[in-house]
Design an enzyme around this catalytic site. Sequence first.
Site, PDB file in Angstrom:
ATOM      1  N   GLU A 446       0.807  -1.217   0.000  1.00  0.00           N
ATOM      2  CA  GLU A 446       0.000   0.000   0.000  1.00  0.00           C
ATOM      3  C   GLU A 446       0.844   1.274   0.000  1.00  0.00           C
ATOM      4  OE1 GLU A 446      -4.095  -1.606   2.026  1.00  0.00           O
ATOM      5  OE2 GLU A 446      -2.428  -1.185   3.358  1.00  0.00           O
ATOM      6  N   GLU A 510      -4.434 -10.213   0.363  1.00  0.00           N
ATOM      7  CA  GLU A 510      -5.281  -9.994   1.539  1.00  0.00           C
ATOM      8  C   GLU A 510      -6.727 -10.217   1.117  1.00  0.00           C
ATOM      9  OE1 GLU A 510      -4.762  -6.223   3.553  1.00  0.00           O
ATOM     10  OE2 GLU A 510      -2.583  -6.276   3.268  1.00  0.00           O
TER      11      GLU A 510
END
Length: 1018
Positions: A446, A510
């Site tokens: 991220e 994820e």
Amino acid sequence: MQREMKRWENIDLTGINRLSAHTDFYRYREFSEALKLNKEMSKGYLLLDGEWKFLFLEAPEFSPLNFETEDFEINSLDSIEVPSCWQLHGYGKMHYTDVLYPFPINPPFVPQENPTGIYFKDLILENIKEEEKIVLKFNGVDSAFDLYVNGQQVGYSKGSRMPSEFDITEYLKNGSNRLTVRVYQFSDGTYLEDQDMWWLSGIFRSVELFRMNKNTLEDVYIETLPDEDYKNFTLKLAGKFLTNEVTEMKVNLFQKDERVDDFTIEVENGKFQMLRNLVNPLLWNAEEPNLYVATLEYELENGEKEIIPLRFGVRSIDVIDNEIRLNGKRIFFNGVNRHDFNPTMGRTVTYEDMLQDVLLMKKHNINAVRAAHYPNNDVFYDLCDEYGLYVIDETDLECHGFENTGNYNWISDNELWEKQYVDRAVRMVKRDRNHPSVIMWSLGNESGAGRNFTAMYDAIKEMDSTRLVHYEGDRVAAYSDIYTTMYTRLNALEEIGKDSEGKKPHILCEYAHAMGNGPGGLTEYQEIMRKYPRLQGGFVWEWYDHGIQQVDEDGNVYYLYGGDYGDFPTNGNFCIDGLVFPDRTPSPGLIEYKKVIEPIVTEQIDLNHLKIKVKNRYDFRNLSGILLHIKVKSFDQLIEEKTVSLQSINAQEEMEITLPINLENALKYDDARIYLSYLEPENTLYANEGHLITSESFLIPTTKVEKEYISNALDAEMKIEEDQTQLILENDQFRTVFSKVHGILLSYQINGEEIIQKGPELTLWRAVIDNDMYKKDDWINKHFLKNSKEQFVSIEYRVNEGFVDVEIKKYLSSINQAWGFNLIYHYRITQDGVLNLHLKGEKVLRGNEIPQMLPRIGISMNLNNEYNDVTWYGRGDSESYQDSKRSQSIGLYRKSVEEMHTDYVYPQENGSRCDTSFLALTKGNQSILFNFKELRDFTIHDYETNALEEAKHRGKIEKSPYNVLTIDYRQSGLGSNSCGEEQLPKYRVQIEDFEIGLEIRSIHNEDLIEESKFFRAR
């Protein structure tokens, strides 16, 4: 005007005098010591963990004059344990954020209020030899630090989750030496370390000292390269010494303490590289983690011998025909994301912590770990090598806070930061590249996208071309060998699966956010990922609840989360998002995940002829010898039990089996169920003989109980009284009181004892779970579902022979809502006190503002809490919900009401039991039977929903003077929409017509099973 840049804000500086990164290895004098692989027995090793003196400051500028000198007085200073996080010792402030930086974004500058800890250690070293090189190693310091020895600055480093080593030889003297370490909470490196976790600081991993010969080995690297059939491999062994003095090295190869090969390597100009054929070696994979040990033996200039053991696995990892393949075979990831975490020590973890993690993962069928979001403690990789887990090793890199600025790529696409990015990747690879468990490098998490990731990818591939590289932020897989996404919704995931022609393989790095009660919908994810070859599994977020342990005045343990320390801004309990509770107890979510990812799948073919299909979903393991334990039961009665060994079923193959049980005998019983358990036939590395791999159960269809009506009414007159407000029905056996004002059952007594104190009443509400977080505001403040209430319409009764019918009509809606339900409660009360209820609800849809989903449609009642033991025939014994119930087999279970509670760190709706045929509440020898006309879900607790919602921590729920039973027509599923897929449409409760039927009566305990097979009133 630009302010002056300080050392800990200098992006051109990755370190000062820090030694080059290298793989972990240790030197021994004897073979017997080397083969034990215990670093504390190694030559010249000294662990410096323990008590250090400590000075905490508001900022570096407040450091005392001459603090770094050996004469600086430290006796009066505080002491602190190393390793540890200083916030957990009362210094500084605890703070949790998911995305946000805790200071203004102005890279590379950090706040002047930069908490600083100065550590002091007096170290006695004797007999320092001329040929010695003494290296000090910090395994993890957050976030940057300066090192001083005896008043002289040795060096500086940053990159919190990677080792930093310094040659301190020239700064030392025989006798006492002062080590001084000044640690800065914030540095320019902090902009690269914005991971979803507590902001914790200090020397949080071990500090080690190595006394080594100046001519010793500096680094060594092992690769194993396959032939085209993946039968024979080539061992590539390369490395270098600190000097040119060593010219020859002897290598021995061991497999399980047996020498399998030996050879000699020439060392030229301090470097060596050798290729050696390995004929038909035992290969490493997560299911069969075969390991070898190579011992490197050489003689130093002074005549001493050193032996260096290197544990390695023979394996390859490639993308072939657009599939991720290990040793030539396609593999599938059933993984989790894992932080280093301990509830009392934060990011400081022990060997026991890490071992327990690995054992729990293996026992729950997990085969892969993503090191989120930084290289984990080095010991963890040793355990993954040994026990068998595939690892995605992730660079200590996350810049998530930049997403909120509108320029996510601010520093990721800025060439001035390239050195910082590449440095972190290179150090990770150089440390961990000898671990066979590491099959993939991650460029971080991220952090947007940009040129610096291309530079990282190129640097990694130059050092290690044998592994795959991934980065989820690379939306076009330009610098990723695979295509990775996170929290991809099922429909979109299926489209990725279909779009396979010429495309890179896909994983979910994820998914299934395991926050609080959940995740739900795991089965559907598994089905989609197994359906399409391009999809090769995923990693649940995440392993732990990151709660900080506290003990109240009564000795009860509970856990704190963001905001509990007054920290702001914070993401609250978003750190409580794991499959295991902070004390490493498995949550219901982990139990469900184990079942969903089971490596042995059982399907029924024809149970009336005992035919099943067994599918082997292991990637390598044959099922031969695995024990199949078979039980046939009718409720709690064991009919037959036996254990057989499975025949050979190769990985990814299946076989039809006829179960070897006496079908003729089983057919004599009601609700005969076959329970299958697959057990390990002998001890494994991670579990004892008999360990449950997975289980399944089936009902023999022709034995299903169809509940009947059997009249057994007593010849007892029923007295009926009514006034303006109440209707009372009673005789010597029972007493039932209805309110004519509110249209509700006020009391139900049997033999003079009150059983129901209030209810049933329709409820649409459940205590909000974390996965409802994006719906709860509409539920509470727009549709006012918490305030839904029944409005009385009418009550009528009719006297019949042996029973009385009471019909109550009501309307349910909530504040300012035009939609609702027309309700008809039909009670039939027999002369012997049987209470039979049929509730019919008819939806009323008016207006346009209608909730798209209701938490539940159910009835709730308050019960005598002396009836505190619960027996039910349904799913158990753990909680279950309609989108999370596969792990819970249907059977007869018993618990206390208190045991029906699941103690989530953040209290929320819990404890549902699905697909229940009947339940009984017991006191002594007497039970109250709740017999359902259709399978229902139920919840029973010793507290009200309001009390559950008001409690913010474990042990803080105010108990009620009665038990609250809720029987659901339907309850919405769990989903994982705290950060993932919503409840799937089939698990969402709508405003819909419904019916609920049940019967309540008093029975003797011993009659429970037989009484459950029929109703006393129609």
